[in-house]
Design a protein around this motif. Structure first.
Motif, PDB file in Angstrom:
ATOM      1  N   UNK A 160      16.785  -2.449  -8.269  1.00 25.50           N
ATOM      2  CA  UNK A 160      15.399  -2.221  -8.673  1.00 25.50           C
ATOM      3  C   UNK A 160      14.841  -0.957  -8.025  1.00 25.50           C
ATOM      4  N   UNK A 161      14.503   0.029  -8.851  1.00 25.72           N
ATOM      5  CA  UNK A 161      13.811   1.232  -8.403  1.00 25.72           C
ATOM      6  C   UNK A 161      12.299   0.966  -8.516  1.00 25.72           C
ATOM      7  N   UNK A 162      11.534   1.367  -7.495  1.00 25.99           N
ATOM      8  CA  UNK A 162      10.086   1.186  -7.598  1.00 25.99           C
ATOM      9  C   UNK A 162       9.348   2.375  -6.977  1.00 25.99           C
ATOM     10  N   UNK A 163       8.146   2.613  -7.455  1.00 29.63           N
ATOM     11  CA  UNK A 163       7.323   3.727  -6.997  1.00 29.63           C
ATOM     12  C   UNK A 163       6.625   3.348  -5.691  1.00 29.63           C
ATOM     13  N   UNK A 164       7.010   3.961  -4.612  1.00 29.74           N
ATOM     14  CA  UNK A 164       6.396   3.648  -3.330  1.00 29.74           C
ATOM     15  C   UNK A 164       4.924   4.052  -3.294  1.00 29.74           C
ATOM     16  N   UNK A 169      -0.654   2.224  -3.048  1.00 34.31           N
ATOM     17  CA  UNK A 169      -2.021   2.329  -3.562  1.00 34.31           C
ATOM     18  C   UNK A 169      -2.577   0.982  -3.993  1.00 34.31           C
ATOM     19  N   UNK A 170      -1.709   0.164  -4.602  1.00 36.95           N
ATOM     20  CA  UNK A 170      -2.162  -1.132  -5.126  1.00 36.95           C
ATOM     21  C   UNK A 170      -1.954  -2.272  -4.141  1.00 36.95           C
ATOM     22  N   UNK A 171      -1.451  -1.958  -2.958  1.00 32.42           N
ATOM     23  CA  UNK A 171      -1.254  -2.997  -1.945  1.00 32.42           C
ATOM     24  C   UNK A 171      -0.142  -3.970  -2.282  1.00 32.42           C
ATOM     25  N   UNK A 172       0.886  -3.494  -2.970  1.00 34.05           N
ATOM     26  CA  UNK A 172       1.996  -4.354  -3.370  1.00 34.05           C
ATOM     27  C   UNK A 172       3.188  -4.177  -2.433  1.00 34.05           C
ATOM     28  N   UNK A 173       3.992  -5.218  -2.345  1.00 33.36           N
ATOM     29  CA  UNK A 173       5.242  -5.161  -1.609  1.00 33.36           C
ATOM     30  C   UNK A 173       6.390  -5.318  -2.605  1.00 33.36           C
ATOM     31  N   UNK A 174       7.584  -4.841  -2.264  1.00 34.74           N
ATOM     32  CA  UNK A 174       8.717  -5.023  -3.180  1.00 34.74           C
ATOM     33  C   UNK A 174       8.845  -6.497  -3.549  1.00 34.74           C
TER      34      UNK A 174
END
Length: 430
Positions: A160-164, A169-174
């Motif tokens: 899984x590639x994700x935008x750090x 910015x949205x307060x998300x974790x992997x």
């Protein structure tokens, strides 16, 4: 197998992956080969959109090989991936025009083995000094009917590639589970409508399969050598439904995403159009050249429970030897050289190909942290497609992608789409 087109397989291949299997024409019994020690060794390798680094590594291997084999030359033909079916079919039907060594995808093994044109390399691999270092799960992808038809040259694993920047910015974790991944993707698209929550497509089979496997399902089962579809099982249905739910207006709108392939999905992420994607180790260099350079990270694709990893498809390519080769010993030795630790590392540095030898993987992962999520995914356990010629037909007919597209667009409900898929699969399994 993994498809590569600069790669996407990346460029943004393999991917691949990986290469979709195409069933070759059944051949007559292959001509008997020989074991001449001189002459020209004919080698077929897949062409690449950016062939130069691969060609340089292969030329170095040829120079090394010729230095210890007097009177031997090596002639390499670069075979376009898209034209491989006709090329190999011709070799199967006319052994006099067959190469000695050939690169092919592991999803093609069952179809190619059925022709009887390839050498069984089981004994050669067992006596190869580096053979014991091959990862068992990868070696299994080279087998058909209990025999091994190729030396695993490289493997392709997706994560899984994700935008750090977007996650921060949205307060998300992997995401720790597939359900959390879906929730995060929905939040991303809601907050940033110009981004797909995750870019993935209806024609991206190798992103679909981990959802099926993570839910405890599979696409088919074998009973006494006869394969039958299992996509209507509750577990497989849950996985397919979960994947199809990513192709919705609130995540990745079906009007834009239902027809996306793996290559197109990763390209969208690399171009800054998505918060996440499922991509291969072989995609990393292409992503690095895109708009998200320095703004992404990679983690194993999660499973259904926190801490678990969804089984990935074990894609990859092999080096096989044709039974009609008049230089069997030389062919095996050249294949072993290319598939050995030295040139696996060189191919990784040149093309980003993930090695199949465990020691090489560990060495590279220790010096290259970006490789770790793919190695961890491989270590967690991979799966493979049904090892039967029927799968090549199912794959080429887009049976599973059609079902996903129908579910995503509302063309059919889950039960109807999977009933059609089952009928088509069982017809091809025979």
């Amino acid at each position: 197998m993994r498809v590569r087109r600069t790669f996407t397989a990346i460029t943004v291949s393999a991917a691949l992956a990986l290469l979709a299997g195409c069933a070759p024409t059944q051949s007559a019994p292959a001509a008997s080969g020989g074991d001449e020690k001189t002459g020209t060794l004919r080698v077929w390798l897949f062409d690449e959109a950016s062939r130069a680094p691969k060609e340089a590594a292969v030329k170095e291997a040829i120079t090394e090989f010729k230095a210890v084999h007097a009177g031997v030359d090596v002639d390499v033909q670069w075979v376009p991936v898209e034209g491989r079916a006709d090329k190999f079919s011709g070799a199967f039907n006319d052994p006099s025009n067959a190469p000695d060594v050939a690169e092919f995808g592991n999803t093609d093994v069952a179809s190619y083995a059925q022709t009887g044109a390839l050498s069984d390399l089981t004994g050669d691999i067992s006596s190869w000094s580096e053979g014991k270092d091959l990862l068992p799960s990868v070696l299994d992808t080279a087998k058909s009917g209990g025999k091994t038809y190729g030396l695993p040259w490289y493997t392709g694993i997706r994560a899984l590639y994700y935008r750090t920047d977007v996650f921060t910015e949205l307060g998300l974790k992997p995401p720790a589970t597939l359900a959390a991944l879906t929730d995060d993707a929905r939040k991303i698209h809601a907050a940033k409508p110009d981004l797909y929550g995750i870019s993935t497509g209806g024609k991206y089979t190798y992103a679909l399969l981990p959802f099926v496997w993570a839910n405890g399902g599979d696409v088919a089962k074998s009973d006494g050598g006869k394969w039958t579809s299992t996509v209507e099982s509750p577990q497989a249905k849950a996985g397919i439904t979960a994947y199809a739910n990513l192709l919705k207006d609130d995540i990745c709108p079906p009007a834009a995403c239902a027809n996306l392939t793996g290559t197109q999905s990763v390209t969208a992420f690399a171009g800054g159009k998505a918060g996440m994607t499922i991509g291969g180790d072989f995609n990393r260099k292409a992503v690095e050249q895109g708009a998200v350079k320095g703004k992404y990270a990679v983690v194993p694709l999660p499973g259904t429970t926190p801490g678990s990893v969804a089984p990935a498809f074990a894609g990859g390519n092999l080096l096989g030897v044709f039974g009609a080769s008049k230089r069997h010993g030389l062919a095996v030795q050249f294949a072993e050289l290319l598939a050995g630790a030295k040139y696996q590392e060189k191919m990784y540095n040149a093309m980003g190909n993930l090695p199949t030898l465990e020691s090489v993987q560990k060495k590279l992962a220790a010096s290259d942290p970006t490789l770790k999520p793919f190695v961890d995914t491989l270590a967690a356990g991979t799966k493979f497609v049904p090892s039967t010629p029927g799968w090549s037909k199912i794959d080429s007919q887009n049976v599973l992608p059609t079902a996903v597209q129908q579910i995503a667009t509302g063309g059919k409900d889950v039960d109807g789409a999977l009933a059609d898929a089952t009928a088509a699969m069982n017809k091809n399994f025979g």
